[in-house]
Design an enzyme around this catalytic site. Structure first.
Site, short mmCIF file in Angstrom:
data_model
loop_
_atom_site.label_atom_id
_atom_site.label_comp_id
_atom_site.label_asym_id
_atom_site.label_seq_id
_atom_site.Cartn_x
_atom_site.Cartn_y
_atom_site.Cartn_z
N TYR A 142 -5.87 -1.02 14.25
CA TYR A 142 -6.38 -2.15 14.39
C TYR A 142 -6.76 -2.90 15.31
O TYR A 142 -7.66 -4.29 15.29
CB TYR A 142 -4.97 -4.09 14.07
CG TYR A 142 -4.17 -3.68 12.52
CD1 TYR A 142 -4.04 -2.43 11.57
CD2 TYR A 142 -4.63 -5.35 11.49
CE1 TYR A 142 -3.58 -2.00 10.51
CE2 TYR A 142 -4.16 -4.54 10.43
CZ TYR A 142 -3.00 -3.87 10.06
OH TYR A 142 -2.71 -3.56 8.57
N LYS A 187 4.18 10.06 12.65
CA LYS A 187 2.85 10.76 12.22
C LYS A 187 2.85 12.55 13.23
O LYS A 187 1.39 12.99 13.03
CB LYS A 187 2.14 11.07 11.33
CG LYS A 187 0.43 11.79 10.58
CD LYS A 187 1.35 12.28 9.85
CE LYS A 187 0.79 13.62 8.55
NZ LYS A 187 1.38 14.58 7.33
N ASP A 219 4.57 10.59 6.10
CA ASP A 219 4.36 10.70 4.41
C ASP A 219 5.73 10.98 3.69
O ASP A 219 5.64 10.72 2.08
CB ASP A 219 3.75 12.20 4.38
CG ASP A 219 3.29 12.89 5.07
OD1 ASP A 219 3.99 12.76 5.74
OD2 ASP A 219 3.43 14.06 4.83
N ASP A 243 1.78 -1.03 7.94
CA ASP A 243 0.98 -2.08 7.21
C ASP A 243 1.13 -1.26 6.01
O ASP A 243 1.66 -2.50 4.44
CB ASP A 243 -0.23 -1.89 6.89
CG ASP A 243 -0.88 -2.65 6.30
OD1 ASP A 243 -0.69 -4.29 6.09
OD2 ASP A 243 -2.25 -2.27 5.84
N ASP A 247 4.30 -2.75 1.84
CA ASP A 247 4.23 -2.73 0.85
C ASP A 247 4.81 -1.91 0.14
O ASP A 247 5.61 -2.55 -1.44
CB ASP A 247 2.29 -2.41 0.85
CG ASP A 247 1.45 -4.44 0.78
OD1 ASP A 247 1.87 -4.98 1.41
OD2 ASP A 247 0.37 -3.75 -0.08
C1 IPM Z 1 -0.36 -7.99 5.88
C2 IPM Z 1 -1.15 -7.89 5.03
C3 IPM Z 1 -2.63 -7.92 6.90
C4 IPM Z 1 -2.50 -6.52 7.35
C5 IPM Z 1 -4.18 -8.43 6.75
C6 IPM Z 1 -4.23 -9.55 5.75
C7 IPM Z 1 -5.10 -8.08 7.45
O1 IPM Z 1 -1.96 -6.49 4.57
O2 IPM Z 1 0.48 -8.81 6.79
O3 IPM Z 1 0.49 -6.48 5.79
O4 IPM Z 1 -3.40 -6.07 7.10
O5 IPM Z 1 -1.60 -6.94 8.92
MN MN Z 2 -0.36 -5.45 4.31
#
Ligand code: IPM
Ligand code: MN
Length: 353
Positions: A142, A187, A219, A243, A247
Site C-alpha cells: 500500500y 507467503k 492461500d 485486506d 473481507d
Molecule cells: C479496507 C478498504 C481499504 C483498504 C480501501 C478503501 C483503500 O478496503 O479498509 O479494507 O484497502 O485498506
Molecule cells: Mn478492504
C-alpha cells in the site's frame, strides 16, 4: 472521563450510520457520567468535492485534537471507473492511516447465533467461530515504492524488522488475553518480505511461551477460514493479505454490516465499520448501523471502559433478538427497520438498562 471525539462521516451511507454511532456514544456517556464533545470533519469524496482533498489538513488537526476518531466510510462510484482520476476518496483513508501512525488494524470476526442462517457457510461450520484478524496497516504494498507507465507498473512490498515486531507485539497481546493461539499468515515460500515476517515471529515466539504460534501460507489460510473458521483465535498478517482475508472473514458472520474495527498506533485511534460506503444505498435509510455502533463499543473498550462496551453489545444483541433489524438481515415476514429506527431502539435500550 472527558471524551473528545472527531466524527468523520465520509461518503455514501457514512453520514446515516455515523449519526447512529454518535447517538449511542452520547447515550452511554450520559448513563455512565462521561462528558463528550464532538467535532465533525470532512474526508473522502466529500473532502474532494468541498476542498479538493480527501483528508484535508484541518481534518488531520481535528483527529489530533481528539481522544478517538469515529470514522464511517469513504468512496464514491464517480471515481471508481476513472483510472485517470488524480485524487481518489480512498487516498484520504490511506493518508489518515499514515499520518496517525495507525499500524494495527484489529478486525474481529464474530458470529451471532440468531444470524447463523445468513452465513454462506453451513451452520455447523460457523457456529462458535470467533477470531480476530490483526492487519498491519501502514506498510507493505500500500505504501511501498510504486511505478506506473503505460507498459509497466509495480508496487513494492517492503517491510522492516521494527514494523513487523510492533505488529506482532500487538497480536501476541491479544492472543494472551484470548485463547492463546496466534497464526502468522504469510507467503514465505515465495516472498522475501514474508520470510522476514516469519523469521521475526520465530525469534519472538519464545518470549510468549503461553501462546501457541503457528505459521500458515496465505492461500491455505484463505481456504482454512471457510473450511474450519473455528481453528483461528488471533491471526496476524501484512497489509495486503489482511485486506483480502478480512473481507472473506466478514461474510462468515452473515452480513458485512455487523463487523466493527479499531485501528491503533502512534496517535489518535480510529474506530470504524469494516464495510464501505455502499453508495447505492445512500439516503435510503436501509444501511445496517450495527457495525458502526459496535465500533463505538470497541472505542470504550480501548479505554478500558468494559462495562460501557458490554452494554452496547448487550443492546445490539437485544435488538437482533427482538427482530429490530435492517432489511438485509431481517427474518422472512419480519418488519424491516430503517437505519435510524434500529439506532433509536438501541439508544432506548441503553437509556432504560
Ligand atoms: C479496507 C478498504 C481499504 C483498504 C480501501 C478503501 C483503500 O478496503 O479498509 O479494507 O484497502 O485498506
Ligand atoms: Mn478492504
Amino acid at each position: 472521563m472527558d471524551f473528545k471525539i472527531a466524527v468523520l462521516p465520509g461518503d455514501g451511507i457514512g453520514p446515516e450510520i455515523s449519526r447512529q454511532g454518535v447517538d449511542v456514544m452520547s447515550a452511554i456517556c450520559e448513563k455512565f457520567g462521561h462528558n463528550v464533545e464532538y467535532k465533525y470533519a470532512i474526508c473522502g469524496a466529500d473532502g474532494i468535492d468541498k476542498v479538493g482533498d480527501p483528508f484535508p489538513e484541518e481534518t488531520y488537526e481535528t483527529c489530533l485534537w481528539a481522544d478517538a476518531v469515529l470514522f464511517s466510510a469513504v468512496g464514491d462510484p464517480k471515481f471508481d471507473n476513472n483510472p485517470n482520476a488524480k485524487v481518489r476518496p480512498e487516498q484520504g483513508l490511506l493518508a489518515m492511516r499514515k499520518k496517525l501512525g495507525l499500524f494495527a488494524n484489529i478486525r474481529p470476526v464474530e458470529t451471532f447465533q440468531c444470524l447463523i442462517h445468513k452465513s454462506p457457510l453451513r451452520a455447523e461450520l460457523v457456529e462458535g467461530a470467533d477470531f480476530i484478524c490483526i492487519r498491519e496497516l501502514t506498510g507493505g504494498m500500500y505504501f511501498g515504492e510504486k511505478y506506473e507507465d503505460n507498459d509497466r507498473a509495480y508496487d513494492t512490498n517492503a517491510y522492516t524488522r521494527p514494523e513487523i515486531e510492533r505488529i506482532l507485539r500487538v497480536a501476541y497481546d491479544y492472543a494472551l488475553r484470548r485463547r492463546k493461539h496466534l497464526t502468522v499468515v504469510d507467503k514465505a515460500n515465495v516472498l522475501a518480505s514474508s520470510r522476514l515476517w516469519r523469521k521475526v515471529a520465530q525469534e519472538m515466539a519464545p518470549e510468549y511461551p503461553d501462546v501457541i504460534t503457528d505459521f500458515m501460507y496465505v492461500d491455505n489460510a484463505a481456504m482454512r477460514m471457510i473450511q474450519e473458521p473455528r481453528f483461528f483465535d488471533v491471526m496476524v498478517t501484512e497489509n495486503t493479505f489482511g485486506d483480502i482475508l478480512t473481507d472473506e472473514g466478514s461474510v462468515i458472520s452473515g452480513s458485512m454490516g455487523l463487523l466493527p474495527s479499531a485501528s491503533t498506533g502512534e496517535k489518535t485511534p480510529v474506530f470504524e465499520p469494516i464495510h464501505g460506503s455502499w453508495p447505492q444505498a445512500k439516503g435510503l435509510n436501509i444501511a445496517n448501523p450495527l457495525a458502526q455502533i459496535l465500533s463505538v463499543a470497541m472505542l470504550f473498550e480501548y479505554f478500558n471502559l468494559t462495562e460501557e462496551g458490554a452494554l452496547i453489545r448487550k443492546a445490539v444483541n437485544a435488538s437482533l433478538d427482538a427482530n429490530v433489524r435492517t432489511p438485509e438481515i431481517q427474518v422472512e415476514g419480519g418488519a424491516k427497520y430503517g437505519t435510524d429506527a434500529v439506532g433509536a431502539w438501541i439508544v432506548d435500550y441503553i437509556k432504560n438498562a
